[in-house]
Design a protein around this motif. Structure first.
Motif, mmCIF file in Angstrom:
data_model
loop_
_atom_site.group_PDB
_atom_site.id
_atom_site.type_symbol
_atom_site.label_atom_id
_atom_site.label_comp_id
_atom_site.label_asym_id
_atom_site.label_seq_id
_atom_site.Cartn_x
_atom_site.Cartn_y
_atom_site.Cartn_z
ATOM 1 N N ASP A 235 -6.868 -3.319 -42.665
ATOM 2 C CA ASP A 235 -6.014 -2.285 -41.827
ATOM 3 C C ASP A 235 -5.709 -1.185 -42.990
ATOM 4 N N ILE A 236 -5.291 -1.560 -44.106
ATOM 5 C CA ILE A 236 -5.025 -0.675 -45.153
ATOM 6 C C ILE A 236 -6.329 0.451 -45.378
ATOM 7 N N TYR A 237 -7.522 -0.090 -45.349
ATOM 8 C CA TYR A 237 -8.684 0.855 -45.467
ATOM 9 C C TYR A 237 -8.737 1.792 -44.249
ATOM 10 N N ALA A 238 -8.391 1.272 -42.968
ATOM 11 C CA ALA A 238 -8.312 2.161 -41.719
ATOM 12 C C ALA A 238 -7.299 3.226 -41.985
ATOM 13 N N ASP A 239 -5.945 2.773 -42.521
ATOM 14 C CA ASP A 239 -4.923 3.464 -42.680
ATOM 15 C C ASP A 239 -5.207 4.977 -43.508
ATOM 16 N N LYS A 265 -25.331 1.603 -46.108
ATOM 17 C CA LYS A 265 -25.564 0.857 -47.341
ATOM 18 C C LYS A 265 -24.376 0.504 -48.278
ATOM 19 N N LEU A 266 -23.937 -0.607 -48.503
ATOM 20 C CA LEU A 266 -22.807 -0.891 -49.441
ATOM 21 C C LEU A 266 -23.175 -1.371 -50.646
ATOM 22 N N ALA A 267 -22.402 -1.257 -51.871
ATOM 23 C CA ALA A 267 -22.669 -1.833 -53.119
ATOM 24 C C ALA A 267 -22.231 -3.287 -52.788
ATOM 25 N N HIS A 268 -23.174 -4.137 -53.753
ATOM 26 C CA HIS A 268 -23.051 -5.511 -53.144
ATOM 27 C C HIS A 268 -21.443 -6.074 -53.344
ATOM 28 N N TYR A 269 -20.589 -5.636 -53.774
ATOM 29 C CA TYR A 269 -19.110 -5.983 -54.022
ATOM 30 C C TYR A 269 -18.425 -5.424 -52.802
ATOM 31 N N ALA A 270 -18.776 -4.212 -52.382
ATOM 32 C CA ALA A 270 -18.099 -3.537 -51.185
ATOM 33 C C ALA A 270 -17.986 -4.037 -49.885
ATOM 34 N N LYS A 271 -16.637 -3.965 -49.180
ATOM 35 C CA LYS A 271 -16.767 -4.550 -47.862
ATOM 36 C C LYS A 271 -16.851 -3.315 -46.954
ATOM 37 N N ALA A 272 -16.481 -2.107 -47.092
ATOM 38 C CA ALA A 272 -16.917 -0.899 -46.468
ATOM 39 C C ALA A 272 -16.588 0.475 -47.106
ATOM 40 N N ALA A 273 -17.171 1.323 -46.678
ATOM 41 C CA ALA A 273 -17.081 2.650 -47.607
ATOM 42 C C ALA A 273 -17.154 3.754 -46.424
ATOM 43 N N CYS A 274 -16.602 5.019 -46.446
ATOM 44 C CA CYS A 274 -16.772 6.109 -45.722
ATOM 45 C C CYS A 274 -16.397 7.381 -46.444
ATOM 46 N N ASP A 275 -17.100 8.460 -46.224
ATOM 47 C CA ASP A 275 -16.543 9.581 -46.673
ATOM 48 C C ASP A 275 -16.260 10.400 -45.608
#
Ligand code: GAP
Length: 459
Positions: A235-239, A265-275
């Motif tokens: 939720d914080i990520y979306a926020d 494609k995400l780093a092995h530890y990442a759960k989500a990423a967005c530019d």
């Protein structure tokens, strides 16, 4: 309004001639990918940084600011993985010996439609061969295979230049936020979720031609790490995705020139990423990033420093390492986007064209320019300048016709011009001209400060 194509050359040229940005070490012929901010540019960039700090620190009760050292214990960069694996995929042109990053060659060739960061080195080499991607410098396709290149600048402390004295110029500011997690949490008595933010210089030995301020070897980042529980992290990520977009739209970037680019494609530890990408004159490019980094950063610092990063919930007594949501944006890259967004060549009645920079007034370098109608009114105009400059960054100009002086202020984006004329001495009024509408009103000198103040707020 005339529709003219915006090119980076126009922006670079305006920046140089109007005192926004000059080439670094200009009198020595420049120094690749370095730029110096001039009198107008330094105000603009400082205002951009202030707007970010206001929005994300001052108005965010759960966020604490820091200003960490640029030179950090070298173990920090082992923990972060930069020493071992922070590698750009470089290729050399065997014909002209220029060096490029394979991912940026692909992004430029595909005009931002191919996400090269999701490709392996083999996939990038295959793309370059298949699409006949040539050297942008000499136009020949004769590449070396991809090799990794560590872009961290190395220096040494002490008197010996041995490996033991090696230190790095930080390639990102966020590590200063991770290493202060415990300090800030304890001294601010912060409760999860809370964030640490800072603005500061980062350094990367970038090998790709920079597109002006877009990619430089020395740049400022505005970064924020939100420490949170795993259950609340998405939720914080979306926020933050929403907050990051709103911030740049509020500053004046148009929605049609902005888009989310979620990473496949995400780093092995990442759960989500967005530019968030902006449609720069050279195409769609990353403006900022929002990353869900899981517990990776704090766990690594716990492992390398030997200090426990476990947070004890004061209400439930639960013990855990918080997840991290990172929001990161380059101050120089954002300044470039804002320069591009503000630029307009406007056709006026009578065939004249004016260049006007429509900055949000909160980031405009000067808020007010004080102009005596004639030079013999300089004394009373300077008195107005003395009064207004206590409150705002002001410019003063008495050289040339009033029309030319208005044009000069339009080109640096000054939202208000205050003209002192022959009636000012008797009626105590000045003329205030609006940059965008060019409309003029006459108000009392004492009313100028509240009038301007009300119109330059960034909320
Ligand atoms: N801590 C995460 C991090 O540094 P990044 O995507 O490498 O992530 C974040 O950088 C932001 O910093 C980018 O979105 C961009 O705005 C800015 N940035 C990165 N490298 C830059 C460079 N060489 N020149 C100017 N700005 C840069």
């Amino acid at each position: 309004m005339a529709e003219t194509k915006l090119t980076m050359d126009k922006i670079v040229n305006l920046c140089k001639t109007r005192g926004f940005v000059y080439p670094g070490s200009d009198i020595y012929g420049g120094f690749a990918n370095t730029w110096d901010f001039g009198p107008v540019g330094v105000e603009l960039k400082n205002n951009v940084k202030r707007s970010w700090w206001k929005r994300f620190v001052q108005e965010s009760p759960d966020t604490y600011g820091v200003d960490a050292a640029i030179l950090m214990n070298p173990r920090v960069w082992e923990a972060s993985g930069h020493v071992q694996s922070f590698g750009d995929p470089k290729m050399d042109c065997k014909n002209c010996k220029q060096r490029f990053r394979a991912d940026t060659l692909i992004e430029a060739h595909s005009k931002g439609t191919v996400a090269a960061e999701a490709m392996t080195d083999e996939e990038m080499e295959a793309y370059i061969a298949e699409h006949d991607v040539k050297c942008p410098h000499c136009g020949v396709r004769n590449w070396t295979p991809i090799r990794k290149f560590n872009p961290m600048f190395v220096t040494s402390r002490g008197t010996l230049e041995s490996d033991a004295d090696k230190v790095y110029l930080r390639p990102e500011t966020c590590q200063g936020e991770y290493v202060n997690f415990l300090n800030v949490q304890r001294t601010a008595r912060a409760k999860v979720p809370f964030a640490i933010a800072q603005i500061g210089k980062s350094f990367r030995n970038e090998i790709t031609p920079g597109n002006f301020l877009f990619r430089t070897v020395e740049f400022e980042q505005m970064e924020l790490q939100m420490f949170c529980r795993e259950e609340q992290s998405m939720d914080i990520y979306a926020d933050y995705k929403a907050k990051a977009l709103k911030y740049i739209e509020d500053l004046g970037l148009k929605a049609e020139n902005l888009r989310y680019h979620d990473h496949d494609k995400l780093a092995h530890y990442a759960k989500a990423a967005c530019d968030i990408q902006y449609n720069f004159p050279m195409g769609w490019q990353e403006l900022n990033g929002i990353h869900h980094r899981g517990v990776w950063d704090l766990s690594r610092h716990q492992e390398y420093s030997g200090k426990s990063m476990i947070y004890i919930d004061p209400f439930t007594n639960e013990k855990y390492i918080p997840n991290v949501i990172e929001y990161s944006i380059g101050a120089d890259r954002l300044t470039l986007a804002l320069l591009c967004a503000a630029y307009e060549e406007q056709a006026l009645d009578g065939g004249e064209t004016r260049v006007v920079m429509h900055f949000h007034p909160a980031i405009a370098p000067y808020k007010v320019a004080i102009l005596p109608l004639q030079k013999n009114l300089a004394e009373s105009a300077k008195a107005v300048y003395a009064k207004l400059s206590k409150k705002f960054m002001c410019d003063y100009d008495e050289a040339g016709s009033i029309g030319k002086r208005y044009r000069r202020q339009d080109e640096i984006g000054t939202p208000f011009c205050v003209t002192v004329d022959y009636d000012t001495a008797t009626d105590g009024c000045v003329t205030v001209r609006d940059r965008d509408s060019m409309e003029q009103i006459r108000i009392k000198i004492d009313e100028v400060i509240p009038y301007v103040d009300e119109r330059i707020q960034f909320n």
